[in-house]
Design an enzyme around this catalytic site. Structure first.
Site, PDB file in Angstrom:
ATOM      1  N   ALA A 287     -71.275 -75.119  43.819  1.00  0.00           N
ATOM      2  CA  ALA A 287     -70.457 -75.023  45.219  1.00  0.00           C
ATOM      3  C   ALA A 287     -70.569 -76.112  46.108  1.00  0.00           C
ATOM      4  O   ALA A 287     -71.639 -76.459  46.306  1.00  0.00           O
ATOM      5  CB  ALA A 287     -70.729 -73.652  45.902  1.00  0.00           C
TER       6      ALA A 287
ATOM      7  N   SER B  40     -66.316 -74.948  40.592  1.00  0.00           N
ATOM      8  CA  SER B  40     -66.795 -73.692  40.864  1.00  0.00           C
ATOM      9  C   SER B  40     -65.869 -72.886  41.939  1.00  0.00           C
ATOM     10  O   SER B  40     -65.039 -73.506  42.558  1.00  0.00           O
ATOM     11  CB  SER B  40     -68.105 -74.091  41.874  1.00  0.00           C
ATOM     12  OG  SER B  40     -68.401 -72.990  42.801  1.00  0.00           O
TER      13      SER B  40
ATOM     14  N   GLN C  77     -65.199 -71.892  36.530  1.00  0.00           N
ATOM     15  CA  GLN C  77     -66.123 -70.879  36.721  1.00  0.00           C
ATOM     16  C   GLN C  77     -65.755 -69.784  37.822  1.00  0.00           C
ATOM     17  O   GLN C  77     -65.244 -70.216  39.112  1.00  0.00           O
ATOM     18  CB  GLN C  77     -67.527 -71.615  37.260  1.00  0.00           C
ATOM     19  CG  GLN C  77     -68.728 -70.514  37.560  1.00  0.00           C
ATOM     20  CD  GLN C  77     -68.679 -70.237  39.120  1.00  0.00           C
ATOM     21  OE1 GLN C  77     -68.071 -71.019  40.059  1.00  0.00           O
ATOM     22  NE2 GLN C  77     -69.219 -68.976  39.363  1.00  0.00           N
TER      23      GLN C  77
ATOM     24  N   TYR D 271     -66.487 -66.366  40.024  1.00  0.00           N
ATOM     25  CA  TYR D 271     -66.993 -65.212  40.538  1.00  0.00           C
ATOM     26  C   TYR D 271     -65.962 -64.295  40.834  1.00  0.00           C
ATOM     27  O   TYR D 271     -65.238 -64.276  41.397  1.00  0.00           O
ATOM     28  CB  TYR D 271     -67.804 -65.499  41.968  1.00  0.00           C
ATOM     29  CG  TYR D 271     -69.016 -66.357  41.861  1.00  0.00           C
ATOM     30  CD1 TYR D 271     -70.228 -65.600  41.706  1.00  0.00           C
ATOM     31  CD2 TYR D 271     -68.956 -67.715  42.192  1.00  0.00           C
ATOM     32  CE1 TYR D 271     -71.337 -66.354  41.745  1.00  0.00           C
ATOM     33  CE2 TYR D 271     -70.188 -68.440  42.215  1.00  0.00           C
ATOM     34  CZ  TYR D 271     -71.610 -67.578  41.857  1.00  0.00           C
ATOM     35  OH  TYR D 271     -72.645 -68.481  41.871  1.00  0.00           O
TER      36      TYR D 271
ATOM     37  N   THR E 250     -69.615 -66.224  35.887  1.00  0.00           N
ATOM     38  CA  THR E 250     -71.029 -66.184  36.318  1.00  0.00           C
ATOM     39  C   THR E 250     -71.290 -64.657  36.366  1.00  0.00           C
ATOM     40  O   THR E 250     -70.532 -63.715  37.033  1.00  0.00           O
ATOM     41  CB  THR E 250     -71.071 -66.696  37.550  1.00  0.00           C
ATOM     42  OG1 THR E 250     -70.959 -68.075  37.407  1.00  0.00           O
ATOM     43  CG2 THR E 250     -72.534 -66.727  38.016  1.00  0.00           C
TER      44      THR E 250
ATOM     45  N   ARG F  38     -83.889 -67.031  48.789  1.00  0.00           N
ATOM     46  CA  ARG F  38     -84.138 -68.115  48.737  1.00  0.00           C
ATOM     47  C   ARG F  38     -84.947 -68.505  50.009  1.00  0.00           C
ATOM     48  O   ARG F  38     -84.325 -68.433  51.137  1.00  0.00           O
ATOM     49  CB  ARG F  38     -82.946 -69.219  48.544  1.00  0.00           C
ATOM     50  CG  ARG F  38     -82.381 -68.919  47.273  1.00  0.00           C
ATOM     51  CD  ARG F  38     -80.900 -69.830  47.152  1.00  0.00           C
ATOM     52  NE  ARG F  38     -80.119 -69.254  45.904  1.00  0.00           N
ATOM     53  CZ  ARG F  38     -78.921 -69.795  45.545  1.00  0.00           C
ATOM     54  NH1 ARG F  38     -78.318 -70.387  46.546  1.00  0.00           N
ATOM     55  NH2 ARG F  38     -78.180 -69.407  44.496  1.00  0.00           N
TER      56      ARG F  38
ATOM     57  N   LYS G 282     -71.665 -66.941  31.726  1.00  0.00           N
ATOM     58  CA  LYS G 282     -72.608 -67.871  32.212  1.00  0.00           C
ATOM     59  C   LYS G 282     -73.651 -67.023  32.903  1.00  0.00           C
ATOM     60  O   LYS G 282     -73.452 -66.429  33.802  1.00  0.00           O
ATOM     61  CB  LYS G 282     -72.043 -68.996  33.293  1.00  0.00           C
ATOM     62  CG  LYS G 282     -72.949 -69.806  33.955  1.00  0.00           C
ATOM     63  CD  LYS G 282     -72.280 -70.829  34.953  1.00  0.00           C
ATOM     64  CE  LYS G 282     -72.955 -71.873  35.552  1.00  0.00           C
ATOM     65  NZ  LYS G 282     -74.298 -71.000  36.251  1.00  0.00           N
TER      66      LYS G 282
ATOM     67  N   SER H 114     -78.413 -69.694  30.922  1.00  0.00           N
ATOM     68  CA  SER H 114     -78.780 -70.315  32.396  1.00  0.00           C
ATOM     69  C   SER H 114     -79.528 -69.438  33.099  1.00  0.00           C
ATOM     70  O   SER H 114     -79.621 -67.963  33.206  1.00  0.00           O
ATOM     71  CB  SER H 114     -77.421 -70.430  33.192  1.00  0.00           C
ATOM     72  OG  SER H 114     -77.654 -70.925  34.408  1.00  0.00           O
TER      73      SER H 114
ATOM     74  N   HIS I 134     -79.405 -70.141  36.557  1.00  0.00           N
ATOM     75  CA  HIS I 134     -78.946 -70.622  37.564  1.00  0.00           C
ATOM     76  C   HIS I 134     -79.388 -71.689  38.392  1.00  0.00           C
ATOM     77  O   HIS I 134     -79.903 -71.616  39.565  1.00  0.00           O
ATOM     78  CB  HIS I 134     -78.904 -69.497  38.789  1.00  0.00           C
ATOM     79  CG  HIS I 134     -77.712 -69.423  39.449  1.00  0.00           C
ATOM     80  ND1 HIS I 134     -76.228 -68.887  39.298  1.00  0.00           N
ATOM     81  CD2 HIS I 134     -77.063 -70.033  40.596  1.00  0.00           C
ATOM     82  CE1 HIS I 134     -75.422 -68.616  40.100  1.00  0.00           C
ATOM     83  NE2 HIS I 134     -75.783 -69.674  40.718  1.00  0.00           N
TER      84      HIS I 134
ATOM     85  N   ARG J 270     -82.542 -70.877  40.786  1.00  0.00           N
ATOM     86  CA  ARG J 270     -82.028 -70.641  42.186  1.00  0.00           C
ATOM     87  C   ARG J 270     -82.011 -68.856  42.447  1.00  0.00           C
ATOM     88  O   ARG J 270     -81.691 -68.662  43.457  1.00  0.00           O
ATOM     89  CB  ARG J 270     -80.789 -71.053  42.552  1.00  0.00           C
ATOM     90  CG  ARG J 270     -80.938 -72.856  42.476  1.00  0.00           C
ATOM     91  CD  ARG J 270     -79.633 -73.284  42.368  1.00  0.00           C
ATOM     92  NE  ARG J 270     -78.851 -73.246  43.420  1.00  0.00           N
ATOM     93  CZ  ARG J 270     -79.016 -74.127  44.831  1.00  0.00           C
ATOM     94  NH1 ARG J 270     -79.715 -75.227  44.561  1.00  0.00           N
ATOM     95  NH2 ARG J 270     -78.293 -74.000  45.896  1.00  0.00           N
TER      96      ARG J 270
END
Length: 380
Positions: A115, A142, A163, A165, A191, A200, A252, A274, A276, A279
């Protein structure tokens, strides 16, 4: 919010995910690094990119979730796997070509969706796409790109996937998929590993505050929810998307072999192993360590792709030996983008392709179909 406004916010919109909104933007890039510091491998792009980016943009790119244990594991796990060189094999011609979902690829390296690439270069995703196209690679756009997906697809010259969302509004999701297909995207990666905001720490230190849109226990407003993410996505949602999607649909964010097995039974075209990029959920396995169990569950019935920690051509050989058909890179091409725009992206891909061919030759594998577990040194 009206559907038209939602579509404007998605797929090349005005901003990244709400929790990724940062208080600084990338400086204009484009000047080539001095010849004395010209990177000779992918890892040498990293410190150069850090020098060129504002602190907030760099932390957003470099961070992992929580204590960043998974982030480190992705790299350490590749280093722990040992290759077994083979000799006296004719490797005068190395063939890295493959077919994936009916598409011919020159080599098994794609650019992962990331992103808000305007944070790293003023040219954003179209600049990255131009570099990918020049190297002969496919880029995955993205949902939360800085640029319009049509502009990215045009710059990619036909080498482009999308990809997704999944949005809370199904009409918006359908329109977005159809918009990507109309733009020329030839595969759809849903995803599935981000139903809520990840934890994070670096973003917290930057003062990023996601919008609270859902209650937790006791009615407490919870920071894990976001307008941009849909915590209600299920296998039924994926089946609904497949009912109208005209391109192959991949999942994904697969780590558990049980989920990979379910993807096969549900008729998905492929899965992308994956975490991510380390993250999302900390202390998960490195993707290369999760790959063998996923490959065992899939049994070759659908293609498996992998991302997370790929930095060398030898990493690609290891991933293919353990069951992947191709790999995706994320941070490495963004380092190249930050350092030298499209030329930097192309250089990153060229380096990895050269290293891949050299590793194949020294392992006695003249083509991708010769790469298997026999090229890995037995574990102690």
């Amino acid at each position: 919010m009206r559907r038209r406004d939602l579509l404007t916010l998605l797929a090349g919109a005005l901003s990244p995910l709400p929790w990724c909104t940062l208080p600084a933007t990338a400086r204009a890039q484009g000047a080539q690094a001095p010849s004395s510091s010209r990177p000779v491998n992918v890892l040498e792009f990293e410190p150069l990119a850090q020098q060129r980016l504002p602190r907030a943009a760099w932390d957003y790119l470099a961070q992992g979730a929580a204590d960043e244990i998974t982030l480190r594991r992705n790299r350490e796990a590749f280093d722990a796997i040992r290759l077994k060189p083979r000799v006296l094999v004719d490797v005068s011609s190395i063939d890295t070509r493959l077919e994936l979902f009916g598409q011919r690829l020159e080599f098994p390296i794609l650019l992962a969706p990331v992103a808000a690439q305007g944070r790293f270069h003023t040219g954003a995703e179209p600049e990255a796409a131009r570099g990918a196209s020049a190297a002969g690679a496919t880029i995955v756009i993205s949902t939360f790109a800085s640029a319009k997906l049509e502009d990215v697809a045009r710059a990619a010259r036909g080498r482009v996937w999308f990809q997704l969302y999944v949005h809370r509004d199904r009409t918006v999701t359908r329109d977005l998929v159809q918009r990507a297909e109309s733009a020329g995207c030839t595969a759809l990666c849903i995803t599935v590993d981000t139903p809520v905001n990840p934890m994070r720490d670096r973003e917290k230190r930057l003062g990023v505050r996601p919008p609270y849109t859902g209650p937790s226990s006791g009615g407490r407003a919870s920071p894990i929810y976001s307008d941009a993410l849909n915590p209600t996505v299920t296998w039924e949602t994926v089946a609904w998307i497949r009912s109208f999607a005209k391109t192959p649909v991949l999942l994904k964010g697969i780590l558990a072999p049980e989920d990979a097995q379910r993807a096969v039974s549900e008729g998905l075209a492929g899965v992308l192993v994956s975490n991510h990029g380390g993250r999302n959920l900390d202390t998960t396995p490195a993707t290369i360590n999760a790959l063998p169990a996923v490959a065992e569950a899939v049994q070759g019935r659908i293609p498996i792709l992998l991302d997370g920690g790929v930095r060398r051509g030898t990493d690609i050989v290891k991933a293919l030996a353990l069951g992947a058909r191709a790999v995706l890179i994320g941070r490495p091409y963004l380092w190249g983008l930050a350092v030298d725009g499209a030329a930097g992206v192309q250089r990153v891909l060229d380096i990895l392709r050269d290293e891949l061919e050299a590793a194949m030759a020294m392992c006695g594998a003249a083509s991708l179909d010769r790469i298997n577990r026999q090229l890995l040194w037995p574990e102690r």
